[in-house]
Design a protein around this motif. Structure first.
Motif, PDB file in Angstrom:
ATOM      1  N   LEU A 183       0.821  -1.207   0.000  1.00 57.20           N
ATOM      2  CA  LEU A 183       0.000   0.000   0.000  1.00 57.20           C
ATOM      3  C   LEU A 183       0.858   1.262   0.000  1.00 57.20           C
ATOM      4  O   LEU A 183       0.526   2.260  -0.666  1.00 57.20           O
ATOM      5  CB  LEU A 183      -0.936  -0.009   1.215  1.00 57.20           C
ATOM      6  N   MET A 184       1.959   1.239   0.742  1.00 60.49           N
ATOM      7  CA  MET A 184       2.847   2.401   0.785  1.00 60.49           C
ATOM      8  C   MET A 184       3.516   2.637  -0.568  1.00 60.49           C
ATOM      9  O   MET A 184       3.663   3.789  -1.004  1.00 60.49           O
ATOM     10  CB  MET A 184       3.900   2.213   1.884  1.00 60.49           C
ATOM     11  N   VAL A 185       3.919   1.559  -1.237  1.00 57.53           N
ATOM     12  CA  VAL A 185       4.548   1.700  -2.553  1.00 57.53           C
ATOM     13  C   VAL A 185       3.572   2.340  -3.541  1.00 57.53           C
ATOM     14  O   VAL A 185       3.927   3.255  -4.295  1.00 57.53           O
ATOM     15  CB  VAL A 185       5.033   0.329  -3.068  1.00 57.53           C
ATOM     16  N   ILE A 186       2.319   1.871  -3.528  1.00 60.84           N
ATOM     17  CA  ILE A 186       1.331   2.417  -4.458  1.00 60.84           C
ATOM     18  C   ILE A 186       1.008   3.879  -4.135  1.00 60.84           C
ATOM     19  O   ILE A 186       0.935   4.732  -5.027  1.00 60.84           O
ATOM     20  CB  ILE A 186       0.053   1.558  -4.441  1.00 60.84           C
ATOM     21  N   SER A 187       0.812   4.180  -2.850  1.00 60.56           N
ATOM     22  CA  SER A 187       0.443   5.551  -2.471  1.00 60.56           C
ATOM     23  C   SER A 187       1.602   6.527  -2.668  1.00 60.56           C
ATOM     24  O   SER A 187       1.393   7.667  -3.105  1.00 60.56           O
ATOM     25  CB  SER A 187      -0.027   5.581  -1.015  1.00 60.56           C
ATOM     26  N   TYR A 188       2.830   6.086  -2.372  1.00 63.17           N
ATOM     27  CA  TYR A 188       3.985   6.976  -2.538  1.00 63.17           C
ATOM     28  C   TYR A 188       4.299   7.245  -4.003  1.00 63.17           C
ATOM     29  O   TYR A 188       4.995   8.211  -4.316  1.00 63.17           O
ATOM     30  CB  TYR A 188       5.216   6.369  -1.851  1.00 63.17           C
ATOM     31  N   SER A 189       3.815   6.383  -4.888  1.00 64.24           N
ATOM     32  CA  SER A 189       4.128   6.572  -6.308  1.00 64.24           C
ATOM     33  C   SER A 189       3.222   7.586  -6.981  1.00 64.24           C
ATOM     34  O   SER A 189       3.487   7.995  -8.117  1.00 64.24           O
ATOM     35  CB  SER A 189       4.011   5.238  -7.046  1.00 64.24           C
ATOM     36  N   ILE A 190       2.164   8.004  -6.310  1.00 61.19           N
ATOM     37  CA  ILE A 190       1.214   8.951  -6.918  1.00 61.19           C
ATOM     38  C   ILE A 190       1.885  10.262  -7.325  1.00 61.19           C
ATOM     39  O   ILE A 190       1.628  10.780  -8.430  1.00 61.19           O
ATOM     40  CB  ILE A 190       0.018   9.184  -5.973  1.00 61.19           C
ATOM     41  N   PRO A 191       2.767  10.872  -6.488  1.00 57.63           N
ATOM     42  CA  PRO A 191       3.412  12.131  -6.925  1.00 57.63           C
ATOM     43  C   PRO A 191       4.254  11.997  -8.184  1.00 57.63           C
ATOM     44  O   PRO A 191       4.501  13.002  -8.864  1.00 57.63           O
ATOM     45  CB  PRO A 191       4.290  12.509  -5.720  1.00 57.63           C
ATOM     46  N   LEU A 192       4.692  10.779  -8.511  1.00 56.22           N
ATOM     47  CA  LEU A 192       5.510  10.616  -9.709  1.00 56.22           C
ATOM     48  C   LEU A 192       4.731  10.909 -10.984  1.00 56.22           C
ATOM     49  O   LEU A 192       5.321  11.190 -12.030  1.00 56.22           O
ATOM     50  CB  LEU A 192       6.083   9.190  -9.774  1.00 56.22           C
ATOM     51  N   HIS A 193       3.400  10.852 -10.912  1.00 56.04           N
ATOM     52  CA  HIS A 193       2.583  11.091 -12.101  1.00 56.04           C
ATOM     53  C   HIS A 193       2.468  12.578 -12.431  1.00 56.04           C
ATOM     54  O   HIS A 193       2.021  12.925 -13.532  1.00 56.04           O
ATOM     55  CB  HIS A 193       1.189  10.495 -11.910  1.00 56.04           C
ATOM     56  N   VAL A 194       2.830  13.438 -11.492  1.00 60.00           N
ATOM     57  CA  VAL A 194       2.767  14.879 -11.762  1.00 60.00           C
ATOM     58  C   VAL A 194       4.150  15.455 -12.041  1.00 60.00           C
ATOM     59  O   VAL A 194       4.281  16.644 -12.268  1.00 60.00           O
ATOM     60  CB  VAL A 194       2.111  15.626 -10.575  1.00 60.00           C
ATOM     61  N   THR A 195       5.164  14.629 -11.988  1.00 63.34           N
ATOM     62  CA  THR A 195       6.516  15.063 -12.331  1.00 63.34           C
ATOM     63  C   THR A 195       6.847  14.569 -13.737  1.00 63.34           C
ATOM     64  O   THR A 195       5.975  14.088 -14.463  1.00 63.34           O
ATOM     65  CB  THR A 195       7.539  14.518 -11.311  1.00 63.34           C
ATOM     66  N   GLU A 196       8.097  14.642 -14.096  1.00 56.75           N
ATOM     67  CA  GLU A 196       8.504  14.163 -15.418  1.00 56.75           C
ATOM     68  C   GLU A 196       8.357  12.644 -15.495  1.00 56.75           C
ATOM     69  O   GLU A 196       8.824  11.918 -14.616  1.00 56.75           O
ATOM     70  CB  GLU A 196       9.955  14.561 -15.692  1.00 56.75           C
ATOM     71  N   ILE A 197       7.681  12.178 -16.544  1.00 58.23           N
ATOM     72  CA  ILE A 197       7.417  10.748 -16.710  1.00 58.23           C
ATOM     73  C   ILE A 197       8.707  10.056 -17.132  1.00 58.23           C
ATOM     74  O   ILE A 197       9.298  10.387 -18.165  1.00 58.23           O
ATOM     75  CB  ILE A 197       6.313  10.507 -17.750  1.00 58.23           C
ATOM     76  N   THR A 198       9.147   9.090 -16.328  1.00 56.37           N
ATOM     77  CA  THR A 198      10.370   8.340 -16.631  1.00 56.37           C
ATOM     78  C   THR A 198      10.040   6.862 -16.791  1.00 56.37           C
ATOM     79  O   THR A 198       8.867   6.468 -16.822  1.00 56.37           O
ATOM     80  CB  THR A 198      11.402   8.553 -15.507  1.00 56.37           C
ATOM     81  N   GLU A 199      11.083   6.028 -16.858  1.00 57.83           N
ATOM     82  CA  GLU A 199      10.893   4.594 -17.092  1.00 57.83           C
ATOM     83  C   GLU A 199      10.056   3.924 -16.006  1.00 57.83           C
ATOM     84  O   GLU A 199       9.310   2.984 -16.271  1.00 57.83           O
ATOM     85  CB  GLU A 199      12.255   3.886 -17.199  1.00 57.83           C
ATOM     86  N   VAL A 200      10.197   4.402 -14.769  1.00 59.17           N
ATOM     87  CA  VAL A 200       9.460   3.792 -13.663  1.00 59.17           C
ATOM     88  C   VAL A 200       7.956   3.890 -13.893  1.00 59.17           C
ATOM     89  O   VAL A 200       7.210   2.919 -13.680  1.00 59.17           O
ATOM     90  CB  VAL A 200       9.861   4.460 -12.326  1.00 59.17           C
ATOM     91  N   ILE A 201       7.490   5.057 -14.357  1.00 55.71           N
ATOM     92  CA  ILE A 201       6.062   5.241 -14.605  1.00 55.71           C
ATOM     93  C   ILE A 201       5.649   4.563 -15.905  1.00 55.71           C
ATOM     94  O   ILE A 201       4.569   3.961 -15.996  1.00 55.71           O
ATOM     95  CB  ILE A 201       5.713   6.737 -14.641  1.00 55.71           C
ATOM     96  N   HIS A 202       6.504   4.624 -16.916  1.00 48.41           N
ATOM     97  CA  HIS A 202       6.182   3.972 -18.193  1.00 48.41           C
ATOM     98  C   HIS A 202       5.957   2.471 -18.001  1.00 48.41           C
ATOM     99  O   HIS A 202       5.041   1.886 -18.600  1.00 48.41           O
ATOM    100  CB  HIS A 202       7.302   4.196 -19.210  1.00 48.41           C
ATOM    101  N   LEU A 203       6.771   1.855 -17.186  1.00 52.77           N
ATOM    102  CA  LEU A 203       6.661   0.413 -16.944  1.00 52.77           C
ATOM    103  C   LEU A 203       5.675   0.062 -15.837  1.00 52.77           C
ATOM    104  O   LEU A 203       5.395  -1.118 -15.610  1.00 52.77           O
ATOM    105  CB  LEU A 203       8.043  -0.162 -16.595  1.00 52.77           C
ATOM    106  N   GLY A 204       5.165   1.082 -15.135  1.00 51.59           N
ATOM    107  CA  GLY A 204       4.200   0.824 -14.058  1.00 51.59           C
ATOM    108  C   GLY A 204       4.779   0.034 -12.902  1.00 51.59           C
ATOM    109  O   GLY A 204       4.062  -0.767 -12.283  1.00 51.59           O
ATOM    110  N   VAL A 205       6.055   0.242 -12.612  1.00 55.14           N
ATOM    111  CA  VAL A 205       6.734  -0.555 -11.578  1.00 55.14           C
ATOM    112  C   VAL A 205       6.054  -0.469 -10.217  1.00 55.14           C
ATOM    113  O   VAL A 205       5.821  -1.501  -9.567  1.00 55.14           O
ATOM    114  CB  VAL A 205       8.222  -0.138 -11.468  1.00 55.14           C
TER     115      VAL A 205
END
Length: 205
Positions: free
Chosen positions: A50-72
């Protein structure tokens, strides 16, 4: 299967020794599993997911990198939650079949944790904030701040994933050791009756 014949030719099928051994071993397996406290480890895995999923939310408003592209964060977080729920179920139902499922899910979670750690490390290495390019107002560019925030979030996700990798590895080790201890009883089935039954001889008259 033990059989006894009485004087009146009544055949009694006694309790199967193998079934008794299997029942005793299942109870011992449940006690051994509970000593490892899979419920606590499972709750920890669910919380980390749950922490990994919730902490990843701010990454969607920053520059999209490989982590978001791959949905890690999403597939790794869901895998952690699944592994945790399976461990909690194992604590309540300490059967050999449940142990196998939990062992498989924990093994998948550990492997995916390693993959996620590699992706996080490569992504952070490729997308470093760089130097602060001063603007006319003597402040760094917005991209510098967003990349710094993104790097901080990814560092947190990397630490959570490392913790999950350790927990999954510990669970795999404990379950594999228990599975090895009870492997010789996995082929036994409960086909034998649990209570003695009697068979009367046919009437020849």
């Amino acid at each position: 299967m033990a059989v006894s014949v009485s004087r009146d030719l009544t055949v009694q099928v006694l309790e199967d020794v193998n079934a008794v051994k299997l029942s005793d071993r299942q109870q011992a397996l449940r006690a051994a599993i509970q000593k490892g406290e899979p419920k606590c480890l499972g709750v920890s895995q669910v919380m980390l997911g749950l922490m990994v999923i919730s902490y990843s939310i701010p990454l969607h408003v920053t520059e999209i990198t490989e982590v978001i592209h791959l949905g890690v964060p999403w597939w790794s977080g869901l895998t952690f939650i699944t592994a945790g729920v399976t461990a909690i179920i194992l604590d309540r139902n300490g059967s050999i079949k449940t142990l196998r499922v939990c062992l498989l899910v924990s093994l998948v979670s550990a492997v995916l944790s390693v993959v996620a750690v590699i992706i996080y490390s490569v992504d952070m290495n490729r997308n470093s904030p760089g130097t602060c390019d001063k603007t006319p107002s003597s402040r760094c560019s917005m991209k510098y701040y967003t990349m710094n925030m993104s790097r901080g979030v990814k560092t947190s996700l990397l630490l959570f994933t490392l913790a999950q990798m350790v927990i999954s590895s510990v669970v795999c080790f404990l379950l594999f050791r228990q599975r090895s201890s009870f492997r010789q009883y996995t082929s036994l089935s409960d086909a034998a009756p649990s209570t003695p039954t009697s068979v009367s001889p046919p009437d020849l008259n």
